[in-house]
Design a protein around this motif. Structure first.
Motif, short mmCIF file in Angstrom:
data_model
loop_
_atom_site.label_atom_id
_atom_site.label_comp_id
_atom_site.label_asym_id
_atom_site.label_seq_id
_atom_site.Cartn_x
_atom_site.Cartn_y
_atom_site.Cartn_z
N MET B 30 0.82 -1.22 0.00
CA MET B 30 0.00 0.00 0.00
C MET B 30 0.84 1.25 0.00
SD MET B 30 -3.09 -0.67 2.63
CE MET B 30 -3.16 0.99 3.19
N ALA B 110 -7.27 6.68 8.33
CA ALA B 110 -6.10 5.92 7.87
C ALA B 110 -5.69 4.92 8.94
CB ALA B 110 -4.94 6.87 7.56
N GLU B 113 -7.91 1.97 8.88
CA GLU B 113 -7.61 1.01 7.82
C GLU B 113 -6.41 0.15 8.21
OE1 GLU B 113 -7.17 2.65 3.91
OE2 GLU B 113 -6.64 0.71 3.04
N ASN B 116 -7.57 -2.28 10.70
CA ASN B 116 -8.42 -3.28 10.07
C ASN B 116 -7.57 -4.36 9.39
OD1 ASN B 116 -10.12 -3.59 7.04
ND2 ASN B 116 -11.09 -4.21 8.95
N ILE B 117 -6.53 -3.94 8.67
CA ILE B 117 -5.66 -4.88 7.98
C ILE B 117 -4.96 -5.80 8.98
CG2 ILE B 117 -3.53 -5.08 6.61
CD1 ILE B 117 -4.42 -2.49 5.16
N ASN B 120 -7.55 -8.00 11.13
CA ASN B 120 -8.13 -9.04 10.26
C ASN B 120 -7.10 -10.12 9.95
OD1 ASN B 120 -10.61 -7.85 10.13
ND2 ASN B 120 -10.49 -7.21 8.00
N ALA B 124 -7.69 -13.92 10.59
CA ALA B 124 -7.73 -14.78 9.40
C ALA B 124 -6.73 -15.91 9.54
CB ALA B 124 -7.44 -13.96 8.15
N SER B 136 -15.35 -10.54 11.11
CA SER B 136 -15.05 -9.31 11.85
C SER B 136 -15.85 -8.15 11.29
CB SER B 136 -13.56 -9.00 11.81
OG SER B 136 -13.19 -8.64 10.51
N LEU B 138 -16.56 -3.77 10.96
CA LEU B 138 -15.77 -2.64 10.47
C LEU B 138 -15.02 -1.99 11.63
CD1 LEU B 138 -18.27 -1.05 7.94
CD2 LEU B 138 -16.04 -2.02 7.41
#
Lengths: 387, 204
Positions: B30, B110, B113, B116-117, B120, B124, B136, B138
Motif C-alpha cells: 500500500m 487511515a 484502515e 483493520n488490515i 483481520n 484470518a 469481523s 468494520l
C-alpha cells in the motif's frame, strides 16, 4: 435474485438502494455484480442495467491487483469486513464527478460480507464520496501551516530585532558612558575654566548624551527582562522607606523640573516582597514621567494604601492628563504621546514598558487613572506581606 | 478460567506472527515502503493486568482501532498505541504529509484502515490454521484511557495481549494488539486448539 427484490415491508429493495446517498455494489464470490445502485450513474458511464450481471473487474480492469481487490478477496475468503480510507487510497474506484470538471472523487470504502439464501458468499461494497470533507480539511491544514509560518516569521523578526538592538546598544553603551562622564567633568569645571558659550554647548551635549545613555540602558534592561535574564533579589521591603528613598533619589530631578515630591498617605508598617532595585526603578520611572508632565512648581504626591491584602502605591501629578487616543498604547514599547505639532516629550518611550514587565514579574498589576478634573495617577499593586 | 498451556500459547503466537507477515506485506504494498511486523510474545491475562502493563509504561492515554469479531468465539479486537506513536505511524505511512500534532478525521480513518488490515490478518490466520470461520466487523477509531478502553473494571475477563513492533523506514514504532474474549470464548478457543494439536500429533 428474486430474494433481493423485496423487503419484508413490500418496498422494492432496488428503490431503497437507489435512494441511498452513497454507492452500493453487491458482488458474488466470482466478482459478478448482483446489484448496484443508481448513485454510480453520477460518477461512471455505466448504467445500472449495463453493470448488473457483469464482472466487477471487467467493468473496471484497473482495479485488478489493487488494494481494493485484495480487500474484496479478504472479505470473500475470510468473511471479514474491510475498510479503505481516503488518506491511504486516493481514488480506489475510477469515479469522476461529471457535474464538476470530471474530477476524480475522493472515496471512503467499506466492504462487508453477506450470505445469500443459497449460502453463496457475497460482499457489499459501500462507497462514500468524501471529496468535500477532504477539501475542507486540506484548506484548514493550509491555513494552519500559513499561520504557523507567519508566527515563525514574526518570531524570527522579533528575535532579530532584539539581537540587533542589544548588540548595537552594547556597543554604544561604553563609548556613551565615557562621553557622558567626560562632559560631566567639563561641565563641573573640573578641567579648568571654560568660556560661557562653550559651557552652554557642553551642557547641551551632556544632556543629550545622558539621554542616549538612558535609551541604551533601557533597551538593554528591557531585553534582559524579556529574555528572562533579569535576576530578582526578592526581600521584604518597608513601603514607607521605599517611598522616602525614592524622593531622596529624585531630588535632582525635582530641582531640574521645578516640581516637588511629597508622601501623602502611607502607613509606616506596610510591607511587600520585592526586589528593591527593580521597584526603585519603577518608582523613578513613574516620578520622572509625573515631573515631565507637571506644570512648574506643582506638587507630585506619593501614596501607599492597603486594601484586602493588596498594597497600592501611586504617583499622582496635576498635569493635563493623558490623551484618550494614547491611553491604549501607553505601556507599549517606544510609545510616546504626541503633544501636538509633532512634539514628543523627552525620554526613551520604554520606561512604562519596563515598569509593566517588572510589576508583572512581581505578580502585581500596574495601571493609571485620569480623573475628569485633570492630572494622572499611576499606580501599581502588590500583595502585602503580613509580618 | 482457563490458562493455556505453553504449547497452545506457542501455537497462537505462531498463528499471529503468520498473520502479521501477511499484514506487513499488504501494508508494504500500500505504502511502497518495506514494513515489518512482529509479535514476539502473547500473554493471556486479566483486563486489569493488561491496563496496568500500559500504565506502568506511562501510557495513560491510548489511540487506536477496535473491531468486533464473532464465529466459534466472540470478542473485540483492538490495536492500540500511545497517542504520539499513532501520530508517528500515520505520518510515516502518509510520508510525512501530516502537518499537525493531532490526528485529523482523515488520519483517524487511515489508522482505522491500518488497524483493520492488521487485526483481520491475525484473525484470518487463526481461522485458516484451525479451519474456522471468524467474521469481523468494520473498524472504529478509539481514544481514551487504557483502563476505560479495556473495561478494566470487568475483573473476570481475560484478554490476549500482544506487544507488536512496527519497523518502517528504519523507524520502530510500538503498539499493542489485544483480543478481548469472554470466558466461554476462551474455553471454546482452547477446545479448538486442543483439537488441532491432537490432529497434528495423530498425523505424525
Amino acid at each position: 435474485m428474486s430474494n433481493l427484490k423485496l423487503l419484508s415491508c413490500d418496498i422494492p429493495l432496488a428503490n431503497v438502494l437507489d435512494a441511498c446517498v452513497f454507492g452500493i455494489i453487491i458482488i458474488d464470490d466470482s466478482y459478478r455484480i448482483i446489484t448496484w445502485n443508481t448513485w454510480f450513474e453520477k460518477y461512471t458511464t455505466f448504467t445500472k442495467d449495463a453493470a448488473i450481471g457483469k464482472k466487477l473487474f471487467e467493468l473496471f480492469p484497473d482495479l485488478i491487483n489493487t488494494r481494493l481487490q485484495h480487500a474484496i478477496n479478504s472479505t470473500l475468503e475470510n468473511f471479514s469486513s474491510s475498510y479503505l480510507s481516503q488518506a491511504l487510497n486516493k481514488t480506489p474506484f475510477p469515479l469522476r464527478n461529471t457535474e464538476n470538471n470530471n474530477e476524480n472523487i475522493e472515496q471512503s470504502i467499506s466492504i462487508k460480507p453477506i450470505q445469500l439464501f443459497d449460502n453463496r458468499r457475497c460482499c457489499i461494497i459501500q462507497i462514500e464520496n468524501v471529496t468535500a470533507a477532504v477539501r475542507r480539511i486540506n484548506k484548514l491544514n493550509i491555513l494552519k501551516q500559513q499561520a504557523e509560518s507567519d508566527r515563525n516569521i514574526a518570531q524570527n523578526l522579533a528575535e532579530m530585532k532584539s539581537i540587533f538592538l542589544t548588540t548595537v546598544s552594547h556597543d554604544l553603551r561604553t563609548p556613551l558612558a565615557s562621553i557622558t562622564s567626560s562632559l560631566t567633568l567639563l561641565a563641573n569645571r573640573i578641567t579648568g575654566s571654560i568660556p560661557e558659550e562653550s559651557m552652554n554647548m557642553i551642557l547641551l551635549a551632556q544632556k543629550n548624551s545622558y539621554c542616549l545613555l538612558q535609551l541604551v540602558n533601557n533597551i538593554l534592561d528591557l531585553d534582559k527582562i524579556e529574555s528572562g535574564m533579569m535576576s530578582y533579589n526578592m526581600e521584604t521591603l518597608n513601603v514607607a522607606d521605599l517611598l522616602q528613598q525614592a524622593i531622596e533619589n529624585n531630588m535632582d530631578l525635582a530641582y531640574k523640573s521645578n516640581v516637588s515630591f511629597h508622601i501623602n498617605k502611607c502607613n509606616k508598617y506596610l510591607l511587600v516582597n520585592a526586589d528593591q532595585d527593580r521597584l526603585m526603578q519603577v518608582m523613578c520611572n513613574l516620578m520622572s514621567n509625573a515631573a515631565k508632565f507637571s506644570p512648574p512648581q506643582s506638587k507630585i504626591f506619593l501614596d501607599a494604601a492597603l486594601s484586602e491584602g493588596t498594597i497600592r502605591i501611586s504617583v499622582t501629578d496635576t498635569g493635563s492628563g493623558i490623551n484618550e487616543s494614547f491611553r491604549a498604547s501607553i505601556f507599549k514599547k517606544f510609545s510616546q504621546e504626541n503633544l501636538g505639532n509633532n512634539v514628543r516629550p523627552g525620554g526613551t518611550g520604554l520606561g512604562l514598558a519596563i515598569c509593566e514587565k517588572i510589576i508583572h514579574k512581581h505578580d502585581g498589576i500596574i495601571d493609571f487613572i485620569c480623573p475628569d478634573e485633570g492630572g494622572t495617577e499611576f499606580f501599581f499593586e502588590l500583595k502585602a506581606v503580613t509580618s | 478460567m482457563e490458562n493455556f498451556s505453553p504449547l497452545q500459547n506457542d501455537l497462537l503466537t505462531e498463528a499471529f506472527n503468520l498473520g502479521m507477515g501477511l499484514a506487513a506485506s499488504a501494508l508494504s504494498q500500500m505504502v511502497g515502503e518495506e514494513i515489518k511486523l512482529s509479535v514476539p510474545k502473547l500473554l493471556l491475562i486479566k483486563r486489569q493486568q493488561a491496563a496496568k502493563i500500559l500504565i506502568n509504561k506511562n501510557i495513560t492515554t491510548v489511540t487506536g482501532v477496535k473491531q468486533h469479531f464473532d464465529g466459534p468465539f466472540n470478542g473485540d479486537a483492538l490495536l492500540l498505541f500511545p497517542v504520539e506513536n499513532s501520530l508517528a505511524l500515520v505520518k510515516l505511512l502518509l510520508k510525512n504529509t501530516v502537518p499537525d500534532d493531532d490526528l485529523t478525521e482523515l488520519e483517524e480513518e487511515a489508522l482505522c484502515e491500518i488497524g483493520n488490515i492488521i487485526l483481520n490478518a491475525g484473525l484470518a490466520s487463526i481461522a485458516n490454521m484451525f479451519g474456522q470461520d471468524i467474521h469481523s466487523g468494520l473498524p472504529n477509531f478509539i481514544q481514551g484511557s487504557s483502563e476505560n478502553i479495556m473495561h478494566a473494571d470487568n475483573q473476570d475477563s481475560l484478554v490476549f495481549f500482544m506487544h507488536v513492533d512496527f519497523c518502517i523506514a528504519a523507524a520502530n514504532i510500538n503498539g499493542y494488539i489485544i483480543y478481548m474474549l469472554d470466558a466461554q470464548s476462551i474455553q471454546d478457543l482452547g477446545t479448538i486448539l486442543n483439537k488441532y494439536l491432537k490432529k497434528m500429533s495423530l498425523s505424525k
